[in-house]
Design a protein around this motif. Structure first.
Motif, PDB file in Angstrom:
ATOM      1  N   ARG A  10       0.814  -1.210   0.000  1.00 33.90           N
ATOM      2  CA  ARG A  10       0.000   0.000   0.000  1.00 33.90           C
ATOM      3  C   ARG A  10       0.849   1.262   0.000  1.00 33.90           C
ATOM      4  NH1 ARG A  10      -3.096  -0.110   4.772  1.00 33.90           N
ATOM      5  NH2 ARG A  10      -3.034  -2.307   5.172  1.00 33.90           N
ATOM      6  N   GLN A  11       2.154   1.155   0.225  1.00 35.57           N
ATOM      7  CA  GLN A  11       3.040   2.314   0.232  1.00 35.57           C
ATOM      8  C   GLN A  11       3.283   2.776  -1.201  1.00 35.57           C
ATOM      9  OE1 GLN A  11       4.045   3.790   3.021  1.00 35.57           O
ATOM     10  NE2 GLN A  11       2.906   2.256   4.181  1.00 35.57           N
ATOM     11  N   PRO A  12       3.249   4.073  -1.429  1.00 37.64           N
ATOM     12  CA  PRO A  12       3.524   4.559  -2.783  1.00 37.64           C
ATOM     13  C   PRO A  12       4.974   4.287  -3.159  1.00 37.64           C
ATOM     14  CG  PRO A  12       3.353   6.385  -1.251  1.00 37.64           C
ATOM     15  CD  PRO A  12       2.971   5.139  -0.495  1.00 37.64           C
ATOM     16  N   GLY A  13       5.192   4.096  -4.437  1.00 33.07           N
ATOM     17  CA  GLY A  13       6.547   3.878  -4.928  1.00 33.07           C
ATOM     18  C   GLY A  13       7.345   5.163  -4.908  1.00 33.07           C
ATOM     19  N   ARG A  14       8.610   5.052  -5.131  1.00 28.71           N
ATOM     20  CA  ARG A  14       9.483   6.217  -5.168  1.00 28.71           C
ATOM     21  C   ARG A  14       9.109   7.093  -6.358  1.00 28.71           C
ATOM     22  NH1 ARG A  14      15.744   6.582  -6.501  1.00 28.71           N
ATOM     23  NH2 ARG A  14      16.083   8.656  -5.691  1.00 28.71           N
ATOM     24  N   ALA A  15       9.042   8.386  -6.113  1.00 31.02           N
ATOM     25  CA  ALA A  15       8.694   9.329  -7.178  1.00 31.02           C
ATOM     26  C   ALA A  15       9.810   9.385  -8.213  1.00 31.02           C
ATOM     27  CB  ALA A  15       8.458  10.714  -6.587  1.00 31.02           C
ATOM     28  N   ARG A  16       9.426   9.464  -9.454  1.00 30.59           N
ATOM     29  CA  ARG A  16      10.401   9.585 -10.536  1.00 30.59           C
ATOM     30  C   ARG A  16      10.803  11.047 -10.691  1.00 30.59           C
ATOM     31  NH1 ARG A  16       7.955   6.569 -15.572  1.00 30.59           N
ATOM     32  NH2 ARG A  16       9.465   7.983 -16.509  1.00 30.59           N
ATOM     33  N   ALA A  17      12.028  11.267 -11.079  1.00 31.39           N
ATOM     34  CA  ALA A  17      12.528  12.632 -11.282  1.00 31.39           C
ATOM     35  C   ALA A  17      11.780  13.297 -12.437  1.00 31.39           C
ATOM     36  CB  ALA A  17      14.014  12.599 -11.573  1.00 31.39           C
ATOM     37  N   LEU A  18      11.451  14.542 -12.240  1.00 32.22           N
ATOM     38  CA  LEU A  18      10.770  15.292 -13.293  1.00 32.22           C
ATOM     39  C   LEU A  18      11.747  15.930 -14.264  1.00 32.22           C
ATOM     40  CD1 LEU A  18       8.012  17.121 -11.226  1.00 32.22           C
ATOM     41  CD2 LEU A  18       7.767  15.097 -12.661  1.00 32.22           C
ATOM     42  N   LEU A  19      12.941  16.236 -13.762  1.00 29.08           N
ATOM     43  CA  LEU A  19      13.932  16.901 -14.587  1.00 29.08           C
ATOM     44  C   LEU A  19      15.217  16.082 -14.614  1.00 29.08           C
ATOM     45  CD1 LEU A  19      13.473  20.528 -13.214  1.00 29.08           C
ATOM     46  CD2 LEU A  19      12.592  19.611 -15.355  1.00 29.08           C
ATOM     47  N   SER A  20      15.843  16.043 -15.766  1.00 23.58           N
ATOM     48  CA  SER A  20      17.116  15.333 -15.901  1.00 23.58           C
ATOM     49  C   SER A  20      18.262  16.314 -15.635  1.00 23.58           C
ATOM     50  CB  SER A  20      17.249  14.753 -17.301  1.00 23.58           C
ATOM     51  OG  SER A  20      17.428  15.801 -18.238  1.00 23.58           O
ATOM     52  N   ASN A  21      19.467  15.782 -15.527  1.00 27.30           N
ATOM     53  CA  ASN A  21      20.642  16.646 -15.366  1.00 27.30           C
ATOM     54  C   ASN A  21      20.783  17.579 -16.563  1.00 27.30           C
ATOM     55  OD1 ASN A  21      21.204  15.503 -12.943  1.00 27.30           O
ATOM     56  ND2 ASN A  21      22.857  14.204 -13.692  1.00 27.30           N
ATOM     57  N   GLN A  22      20.432  17.098 -17.748  1.00 32.45           N
ATOM     58  CA  GLN A  22      20.495  17.939 -18.947  1.00 32.45           C
ATOM     59  C   GLN A  22      19.489  19.084 -18.865  1.00 32.45           C
ATOM     60  OE1 GLN A  22      19.747  14.554 -21.185  1.00 32.45           O
ATOM     61  NE2 GLN A  22      21.872  14.148 -21.742  1.00 32.45           N
ATOM     62  N   ASP A  23      18.334  18.825 -18.255  1.00 26.16           N
ATOM     63  CA  ASP A  23      17.339  19.891 -18.064  1.00 26.16           C
ATOM     64  C   ASP A  23      17.899  20.985 -17.163  1.00 26.16           C
ATOM     65  OD1 ASP A  23      15.485  18.464 -19.584  1.00 26.16           O
ATOM     66  OD2 ASP A  23      14.566  17.530 -17.817  1.00 26.16           O
ATOM     67  N   PHE A  24      18.578  20.585 -16.082  1.00 17.94           N
ATOM     68  CA  PHE A  24      19.165  21.574 -15.180  1.00 17.94           C
ATOM     69  C   PHE A  24      20.224  22.400 -15.895  1.00 17.94           C
ATOM     70  CE2 PHE A  24      17.442  18.754 -11.880  1.00 17.94           C
ATOM     71  CZ  PHE A  24      16.801  19.684 -11.087  1.00 17.94           C
ATOM     72  N   THR A  25      21.027  21.751 -16.738  1.00 15.12           N
ATOM     73  CA  THR A  25      22.046  22.463 -17.500  1.00 15.12           C
ATOM     74  C   THR A  25      21.404  23.490 -18.429  1.00 15.12           C
ATOM     75  OG1 THR A  25      23.501  20.541 -17.399  1.00 15.12           O
ATOM     76  CG2 THR A  25      23.961  22.171 -19.115  1.00 15.12           C
ATOM     77  N   LEU A  26      20.342  23.094 -19.098  1.00  8.41           N
ATOM     78  CA  LEU A  26      19.640  24.004 -20.002  1.00  8.41           C
ATOM     79  C   LEU A  26      19.005  25.168 -19.231  1.00  8.41           C
ATOM     80  CD1 LEU A  26      18.622  24.676 -22.846  1.00  8.41           C
ATOM     81  CD2 LEU A  26      16.684  23.164 -22.416  1.00  8.41           C
ATOM     82  N   LEU A  27      18.392  24.885 -18.109  1.00  9.31           N
ATOM     83  CA  LEU A  27      17.786  25.946 -17.297  1.00  9.31           C
ATOM     84  C   LEU A  27      18.838  26.929 -16.794  1.00  9.31           C
ATOM     85  CD1 LEU A  27      15.191  23.877 -15.256  1.00  9.31           C
ATOM     86  CD2 LEU A  27      14.687  25.688 -16.911  1.00  9.31           C
ATOM     87  N   ARG A  28      19.988  26.397 -16.372  1.00  7.07           N
ATOM     88  CA  ARG A  28      21.065  27.279 -15.914  1.00  7.07           C
ATOM     89  C   ARG A  28      21.559  28.173 -17.058  1.00  7.07           C
ATOM     90  NH1 ARG A  28      24.389  26.220 -11.265  1.00  7.07           N
ATOM     91  NH2 ARG A  28      26.165  26.645 -12.608  1.00  7.07           N
ATOM     92  N   ALA A  29      21.677  27.627 -18.259  1.00  5.27           N
ATOM     93  CA  ALA A  29      22.116  28.427 -19.409  1.00  5.27           C
ATOM     94  C   ALA A  29      21.086  29.524 -19.714  1.00  5.27           C
ATOM     95  CB  ALA A  29      22.318  27.531 -20.627  1.00  5.27           C
ATOM     96  N   ALA A  30      19.818  29.191 -19.639  1.00  2.04           N
ATOM     97  CA  ALA A  30      18.769  30.185 -19.897  1.00  2.04           C
ATOM     98  C   ALA A  30      18.795  31.280 -18.828  1.00  2.04           C
ATOM     99  CB  ALA A  30      17.405  29.508 -19.934  1.00  2.04           C
TER     100      ALA A  30
END
Length: 58
Positions: A10-30
């Motif tokens: 009945r315990q929920p599973g581990r949440a999946r990441a919404l953003l990848s490391n590449q997403d963070f790199t792109l956001l930082r560049a923006a």
């Protein structure tokens, strides 16, 4: 009476990441690009803080 297996099911599973490391790199560049274009000190401070917070995840 419940078993440990039934309780675990009945315990929920581990949440999946919404953003990848590449997403963070792109956001930082923006953010860096936007920081170069802004002249408002308050906005620049917020951009800078977010830029550094994103860097701690990548």
């Amino acid at each position: 009476m419940e078993t440990a297996t039934q309780t675990e099911m009945r315990q929920p599973g581990r949440a999946r990441a919404l953003l990848s490391n590449q997403d963070f790199t792109l956001l930082r560049a923006a953010l860096a690009s936007h920081a170069r274009a802004t002249e408002e000190p308050d906005e620049l401070a917020r951009i800078s803080a977010l830029y550094h917070r994103l860097g701690s995840f990548a």
